[in-house]
Design a protein around this motif. Structure first.
Motif, PDB file in Angstrom:
ATOM      1  N   ASP A 282     -10.693  51.707  41.925  1.00 28.97           N
ATOM      2  CA  ASP A 282     -11.399  52.243  43.084  1.00 28.97           C
ATOM      3  C   ASP A 282     -12.913  52.065  43.029  1.00 28.97           C
ATOM      4  OD1 ASP A 282      -8.897  53.121  43.932  1.00 28.97           O
ATOM      5  OD2 ASP A 282      -9.204  55.154  43.159  1.00 28.97           O
ATOM      6  N   TYR A 283     -13.447  51.620  41.915  1.00 30.48           N
ATOM      7  CA  TYR A 283     -14.898  51.587  41.736  1.00 30.48           C
ATOM      8  C   TYR A 283     -15.544  50.256  42.058  1.00 30.48           C
ATOM      9  CZ  TYR A 283     -13.911  56.012  39.514  1.00 30.48           C
ATOM     10  OH  TYR A 283     -13.474  57.287  39.271  1.00 30.48           O
ATOM     11  N   GLY A 284     -14.784  49.323  42.601  1.00 32.35           N
ATOM     12  CA  GLY A 284     -15.357  48.026  42.952  1.00 32.35           C
ATOM     13  C   GLY A 284     -15.537  47.169  41.727  1.00 32.35           C
ATOM     14  N   PRO A 285     -16.390  46.168  41.828  1.00 37.42           N
ATOM     15  CA  PRO A 285     -16.582  45.255  40.692  1.00 37.42           C
ATOM     16  C   PRO A 285     -17.072  45.994  39.438  1.00 37.42           C
ATOM     17  CG  PRO A 285     -17.613  44.389  42.669  1.00 37.42           C
ATOM     18  CD  PRO A 285     -17.188  45.785  42.982  1.00 37.42           C
ATOM     19  N   LEU A 286     -16.503  45.620  38.315  1.00 34.12           N
ATOM     20  CA  LEU A 286     -16.892  46.162  37.018  1.00 34.12           C
ATOM     21  C   LEU A 286     -17.747  45.115  36.324  1.00 34.12           C
ATOM     22  CD1 LEU A 286     -13.372  47.491  35.930  1.00 34.12           C
ATOM     23  CD2 LEU A 286     -15.135  48.697  37.230  1.00 34.12           C
TER      24      LEU A 286
ATOM     25  N   LEU B 261     -16.228  47.484  30.157  1.00 38.71           N
ATOM     26  CA  LEU B 261     -16.566  47.299  31.566  1.00 38.71           C
ATOM     27  C   LEU B 261     -17.219  48.569  32.117  1.00 38.71           C
ATOM     28  CD1 LEU B 261     -13.290  45.475  32.610  1.00 38.71           C
ATOM     29  CD2 LEU B 261     -15.522  44.460  32.088  1.00 38.71           C
ATOM     30  N   PHE B 262     -18.278  48.385  32.883  1.00 38.20           N
ATOM     31  CA  PHE B 262     -19.122  49.481  33.345  1.00 38.20           C
ATOM     32  C   PHE B 262     -19.253  49.495  34.870  1.00 38.20           C
ATOM     33  CE2 PHE B 262     -20.240  48.616  29.050  1.00 38.20           C
ATOM     34  CZ  PHE B 262     -20.712  49.798  28.503  1.00 38.20           C
TER      35      PHE B 262
ATOM     36  N   ASP C   2     -24.512  44.561  29.921  1.00 35.68           N
ATOM     37  CA  ASP C   2     -25.809  43.993  30.304  1.00 35.68           C
ATOM     38  C   ASP C   2     -25.851  43.535  31.765  1.00 35.68           C
ATOM     39  OD1 ASP C   2     -24.237  41.712  30.269  1.00 35.68           O
ATOM     40  OD2 ASP C   2     -25.358  40.721  28.670  1.00 35.68           O
ATOM     41  N   GLY C   3     -24.729  43.648  32.464  1.00 37.59           N
ATOM     42  CA  GLY C   3     -24.677  43.264  33.874  1.00 37.59           C
ATOM     43  C   GLY C   3     -24.592  41.769  34.108  1.00 37.59           C
ATOM     44  N   ALA C   4     -24.462  40.982  33.039  1.00 43.34           N
ATOM     45  CA  ALA C   4     -24.461  39.522  33.166  1.00 43.34           C
ATOM     46  C   ALA C   4     -23.184  38.973  33.797  1.00 43.34           C
ATOM     47  CB  ALA C   4     -24.675  38.875  31.795  1.00 43.34           C
ATOM     48  N   ALA C   5     -22.067  39.664  33.629  1.00 46.43           N
ATOM     49  CA  ALA C   5     -20.800  39.189  34.196  1.00 46.43           C
ATOM     50  C   ALA C   5     -20.150  40.328  34.971  1.00 46.43           C
ATOM     51  CB  ALA C   5     -19.864  38.702  33.083  1.00 46.43           C
ATOM     52  N   SER C   6     -19.460  39.945  36.036  1.00 42.42           N
ATOM     53  CA  SER C   6     -18.806  40.915  36.902  1.00 42.42           C
ATOM     54  C   SER C   6     -17.327  40.563  37.037  1.00 42.42           C
ATOM     55  CB  SER C   6     -19.490  40.895  38.272  1.00 42.42           C
ATOM     56  OG  SER C   6     -18.889  41.805  39.144  1.00 42.42           O
ATOM     57  N   PHE C   7     -16.474  41.579  37.117  1.00 43.87           N
ATOM     58  CA  PHE C   7     -15.035  41.370  37.218  1.00 43.87           C
ATOM     59  C   PHE C   7     -14.462  42.275  38.297  1.00 43.87           C
ATOM     60  CE2 PHE C   7     -16.387  40.492  32.929  1.00 43.87           C
ATOM     61  CZ  PHE C   7     -15.825  39.251  32.684  1.00 43.87           C
ATOM     62  N   GLU C   8     -13.599  41.714  39.106  1.00 44.36           N
ATOM     63  CA  GLU C   8     -12.914  42.490  40.126  1.00 44.36           C
ATOM     64  C   GLU C   8     -11.438  42.533  39.779  1.00 44.36           C
ATOM     65  OE1 GLU C   8     -12.192  42.465  44.926  1.00 44.36           O
ATOM     66  OE2 GLU C   8     -13.968  41.471  44.108  1.00 44.36           O
ATOM     67  N   ILE C   9     -10.873  43.727  39.780  1.00 43.86           N
ATOM     68  CA  ILE C   9      -9.451  43.887  39.488  1.00 43.86           C
ATOM     69  C   ILE C   9      -8.678  43.580  40.763  1.00 43.86           C
ATOM     70  CG2 ILE C   9      -7.639  45.470  38.755  1.00 43.86           C
ATOM     71  CD1 ILE C   9      -9.819  47.057  37.255  1.00 43.86           C
ATOM     72  N   GLU C  10      -7.864  42.521  40.714  1.00 44.99           N
ATOM     73  CA  GLU C  10      -7.049  42.154  41.878  1.00 44.99           C
ATOM     74  C   GLU C  10      -5.767  42.971  41.948  1.00 44.99           C
ATOM     75  OE1 GLU C  10      -6.500  37.906  41.459  1.00 44.99           O
ATOM     76  OE2 GLU C  10      -8.265  37.527  42.706  1.00 44.99           O
TER      77      GLU C  10
ATOM     78  N   VAL D 203     -16.076  52.495  32.051  1.00 38.08           N
ATOM     79  CA  VAL D 203     -14.851  53.027  32.650  1.00 38.08           C
ATOM     80  C   VAL D 203     -13.592  52.341  32.127  1.00 38.08           C
ATOM     81  CG1 VAL D 203     -15.956  53.880  34.756  1.00 38.08           C
ATOM     82  CG2 VAL D 203     -15.066  51.522  34.686  1.00 38.08           C
ATOM     83  N   ALA D 204     -13.757  51.244  31.380  1.00 36.68           N
ATOM     84  CA  ALA D 204     -12.581  50.524  30.882  1.00 36.68           C
ATOM     85  C   ALA D 204     -12.979  49.578  29.763  1.00 36.68           C
ATOM     86  CB  ALA D 204     -11.914  49.745  32.016  1.00 36.68           C
ATOM     87  N   GLN D 205     -11.962  49.145  29.016  1.00 37.12           N
ATOM     88  CA  GLN D 205     -12.163  48.126  27.988  1.00 37.12           C
ATOM     89  C   GLN D 205     -10.952  47.213  27.977  1.00 37.12           C
ATOM     90  OE1 GLN D 205     -12.898  49.576  24.018  1.00 37.12           O
ATOM     91  NE2 GLN D 205     -13.359  47.532  23.248  1.00 37.12           N
ATOM     92  N   ILE D 206     -11.215  45.921  27.920  1.00 33.81           N
ATOM     93  CA  ILE D 206     -10.136  44.939  27.852  1.00 33.81           C
ATOM     94  C   ILE D 206      -9.657  44.866  26.412  1.00 33.81           C
ATOM     95  CG2 ILE D 206      -9.536  42.499  28.124  1.00 33.81           C
ATOM     96  CD1 ILE D 206     -11.671  42.408  30.380  1.00 33.81           C
ATOM     97  N   GLY D 207      -8.359  45.045  26.227  1.00 36.76           N
ATOM     98  CA  GLY D 207      -7.789  45.036  24.888  1.00 36.76           C
ATOM     99  C   GLY D 207      -7.390  43.647  24.415  1.00 36.76           C
TER     100      GLY D 207
END
Length: 174
Positions: free
Chosen positions: A34-38, A80-81, A42-50, A7-11
């Motif tokens: 709106d989709y919660g943690p991205l 990010l997935f 591989d699911g190894a790291a999670s990111f939340e948009i503040e 759903v996104a990519q960090i540039g």
């Protein structure tokens, strides 16, 4: 079908306080929040948009736990997935890019012309990239009704209309 959707990519980093340039692949770019943690693929790291705000061609986002430019720079180009179940079902004439990749591309008479290997958006609409069965240069087709009149996800294929200038050797059956 893909279980996880990008759903996104960090540039890259934005400023010195850990913000990142975030390219959202959602219909409404701000909906990525709106989709919660991205997570990483591989699911190894999670990111939340503040927090996020629109910028020219991207969002500027603050991610929980990313506090400085060095940390933000380490995330450059990270995709990010989210799990598919967090997303709404696409409308009848809409498709997730992940569902198109890997489909066989055939002409109206059933001749195989390749496999969808990527879906690109260079700013003027989506483009399917097809890899011919015999290899060689890929074929780029606009993802429009004129060039892709049919998508059959269940059947694993897209029906395509090739432009006149497409080399005939890429039109041979498998």
């Amino acid at each position: 079908m893909a279980e996880r959707i990008c759903v996104a990519q960090i540039g890259g980093a934005h400023g010195i306080r850990g913000e990142v340039k975030l390219r959202s692949f959602t219909g409404d770019p701000m909906a990525v929040m709106d989709y919660g943690p991205l997570t990483t693929e591989d699911g190894a790291a999670s990111f939340e948009i503040e927090a996020a705000r629109p910028a020219k061609g991207h969002l500027v986002a603050r991610l929980r736990g990313v506090h400085d430019r060095n940390a933000a720079e380490r995330l450059t180009n990270l995709k990010l997935f989210v799990p598919r179940e967090r997303l709404a079902a696409p409308a009848a004439d809409e498709f997730y890019h992940a569902d198109l990749i890997g489909l066989c591309a055939v002409t109206g008479d059933g001749t195989a012309v390749g496999t969808v290997v990527a879906v690109h958006d260079f700013g003027a609409g989506d483009i399917l990239e097809l890899r011919p069965p015999a290899g060689g240069n890929t074929i780029m087709l606009p993802f429009t009704d004129a060039f892709v009149p049919g998508v059959d996800l269940a059947g694993g294929r897209v029906t395509v209309v090739l432009p006149e200038e497409t080399p005939k050797e890429t039109q041979k059956p498998r």
